[in-house]
Design an enzyme around this catalytic site. Structure first.
Site, PDB file in Angstrom:
ATOM      1  N   HIS A 118      53.193  27.342  23.483  1.00 35.18           N
ATOM      2  CA  HIS A 118      53.567  28.529  23.217  1.00 35.18           C
ATOM      3  C   HIS A 118      55.074  28.821  22.952  1.00 35.18           C
ATOM      4  O   HIS A 118      55.812  27.962  23.830  1.00 35.18           O
ATOM      5  CB  HIS A 118      53.276  29.519  24.297  1.00 35.18           C
ATOM      6  CG  HIS A 118      53.163  31.198  24.282  1.00 35.18           C
ATOM      7  ND1 HIS A 118      54.224  31.902  24.017  1.00 35.18           N
ATOM      8  CD2 HIS A 118      52.050  31.977  23.696  1.00 35.18           C
ATOM      9  CE1 HIS A 118      54.024  33.350  23.773  1.00 35.18           C
ATOM     10  NE2 HIS A 118      52.768  33.124  23.605  1.00 35.18           N
ATOM     11  N   GLU A 157      44.621  31.803  23.701  1.00 29.81           N
ATOM     12  CA  GLU A 157      43.509  31.442  22.820  1.00 29.81           C
ATOM     13  C   GLU A 157      42.442  30.597  23.008  1.00 29.81           C
ATOM     14  O   GLU A 157      41.340  30.734  22.834  1.00 29.81           O
ATOM     15  CB  GLU A 157      44.240  31.015  21.451  1.00 29.81           C
ATOM     16  CG  GLU A 157      45.260  31.688  20.896  1.00 29.81           C
ATOM     17  CD  GLU A 157      44.858  33.144  20.326  1.00 29.81           C
ATOM     18  OE1 GLU A 157      43.913  33.907  20.845  1.00 29.81           O
ATOM     19  OE2 GLU A 157      45.428  33.302  19.045  1.00 29.81           O
TER      20      GLU A 157
END
Ligand code: ACO
Length: 388
Positions: free
Chosen positions: A251, A310
């Site tokens: 991320h 996700e």
């Protein structure tokens, strides 16, 4: 860090917002004064929309009024479908079909426009997924909560309370997340005065990319290819050696575990308690997650790469019966609340977003001033000066 030469804008502060705070070092997400943990399990999606929208629209209904208005907006979005949409759109990737349907909605800056845009992605995702199966789209039931109705429109039956709650957890968890790529895109468009529908279209276009909202489908593809827990390490090692990115990991902001991953893992566990989750699939996913984290620590020691939202999105939406090609659409159905609130916040600031670039291209070959003509030309109406 400000990587001003790599195009990433990493570390650049481009907005001040009251909407959400992403603390990448602590792994903490605050949505307008509420920690994610506090709201992810208990709130309905309509409630978090009310939280995000409050103060950005006038007149403003009571919370119950907003829930009913979102129900009516679902019906209105459904009524805009045309008889030949099925044939036209069923062959497109679902995210493109939903985007095409959203593009028909009228622009504007008022609350009815915003509620139509909140409602529409849920209605159109369910419709598009049914068309792909060769069955008719189902009209909304305005009386149901938004998440439960999305599942009903998809599957043709009212979901269990746990299934409705699990989708609410998902939609609330992804409703807003600082200045992510799609929200930034939405704010840029909103700052031009284009209107909320245009801002949402910008947002959904940015979300479509695999580095942002397109990752969870490929997470399942990877799990399918891995097949068994015993095969996880070898498969993932080969993928990293091959230069691939492991979907569901890493991320830009979080340097620790993404707190949204745990909110979704909790929802999966609760859903599992009523038997709606394939235990073998969950065990395979947990084995793959542990193997991936170990490999990323070994192979990318300079970068803290942890599980992102996700990974468990993929498993939760699969357990709720969404086809993997629809996952980005479901993400849009949650993030749309954040896009709209950010768009309104940007409009309230009243200034166009217009950063500068540094020219690093070639200099003109002949820098000499052009010759002045002997006879001055007839003065023409000056061109308007546009801010490009
Ligand atoms: N798997 C393997 N390697 C990775 C991964 C990954 N998932 N993520 C980053 N890396 C590596 C990069 O290859 C790079 O290595 P290098 O220095 O040897 O070239 C290093 O880690 C740093 O990567 P960056 O590009 O600086 O990371 P960035 O902050 O730009 O990217 C991103 C963040 C796009 C999310 C990235 O981690 C990624 O591609 N993850 C996989 C896709 C994904 O899961 N996306 C969803 C994100 S959550 C969301 O948007 C809702």
């Amino acid at each position: 860090m400000n990587n001003d030469d790599d195009g990433s804008l990493e570390g650049v502060v481009a907005a001040h917002t009251v909407l959400s705070e992403v603390d990448g070092a602590a792994g903490r997400l605050v949505i307008r004064g509420h920690a994610l943990d506090e709201i992810a399990q208990r709130w309905r999606y309509e409630d978090v929309v009310a939280l995000l929208f409050e103060g950005f629209f006038d007149p403003w209904p009571q919370a119950d009024g907003l829930r009913a208005a979102i129900g009516r907006a679902r019906r209105e979005a459904f009524e805009r479908l045309q008889p030949n949409d099925d044939a036209l759109l069923r062959r497109l990737p679902p995210i493109e079909a939903v985007r095409a349907l959203l593009a028909r909605l009228p622009d504007g800056d008022d609350l009815p426009t915003a509620l139509r845009l909140v409602a529409a992605p849920a209605v159109y995702t369910a419709a598009v997924m049914r068309w792909r199966l060769g069955v008719q789209a189902l009209a909304p039931d305005e009386t149901l909560p938004h998440a439960a109705d999305m599942l009903r429109m998809l599957h043709g039956r009212t979901p269990t309370a746990a299934q409705g709650a699990a989708l609410d957890t998902y939609l609330v968890t992804v409703c807003d997340h600082g200045l992510n790529a799609s929200t930034f895109a939405a704010r840029v468009v909103a700052s031009t005065g284009a209107g909320l529908a245009s801002a949402v279209l910008a947002g959904i276009s940015a979300l479509k990319g695999p580095l942002h909202g397109g990752a969870p489908g490929p997470v399942l593809d990877a799990l399918d290819a891995i097949g068994t827990a015993a095969n996880a390490r070898a498969w993932l090692e080969e993928a990293v050696a091959d230069g691939q990115r492991l979907m569901g990991f890493g991320h830009r902001i979080y340097r620790v575990r993404d707190p949204r991953a745990d909110a979704l893992k909790g929802a999966l566990r609760r859903l599992g308690a009523e038997g709606s989750v394939d235990a073998g699939r969950l065990a395979l996913a947990e084995a793959a997650e542990q193997a991936a984290l170990a490999i990323l620590r070994e192979k990318k020691p300079g970068r803290a790469l942890e599980t992102n939202v996700e990974f468990y999105t993929a498993l939760l939406l699969e357990a709720l019966g969404f086809g993997r090609e629809s996952f980005t659409c479901v993400f849009a159905a949650g993030r749309v609340g954040g896009w709209l609130a950010h768009a309104r916040e940007q409009v309230r600031k009243g200034r166009l977003i217009r950063p500068q670039s540094v020219y690093v291209g070639p200099a003109p070959k002949d820098a000499a001033a052009p010759e002045t003509p002997e006879t001055p030309a007839t003065p023409e109406t000056p061109e308007p000066v546009l801010a490009h």
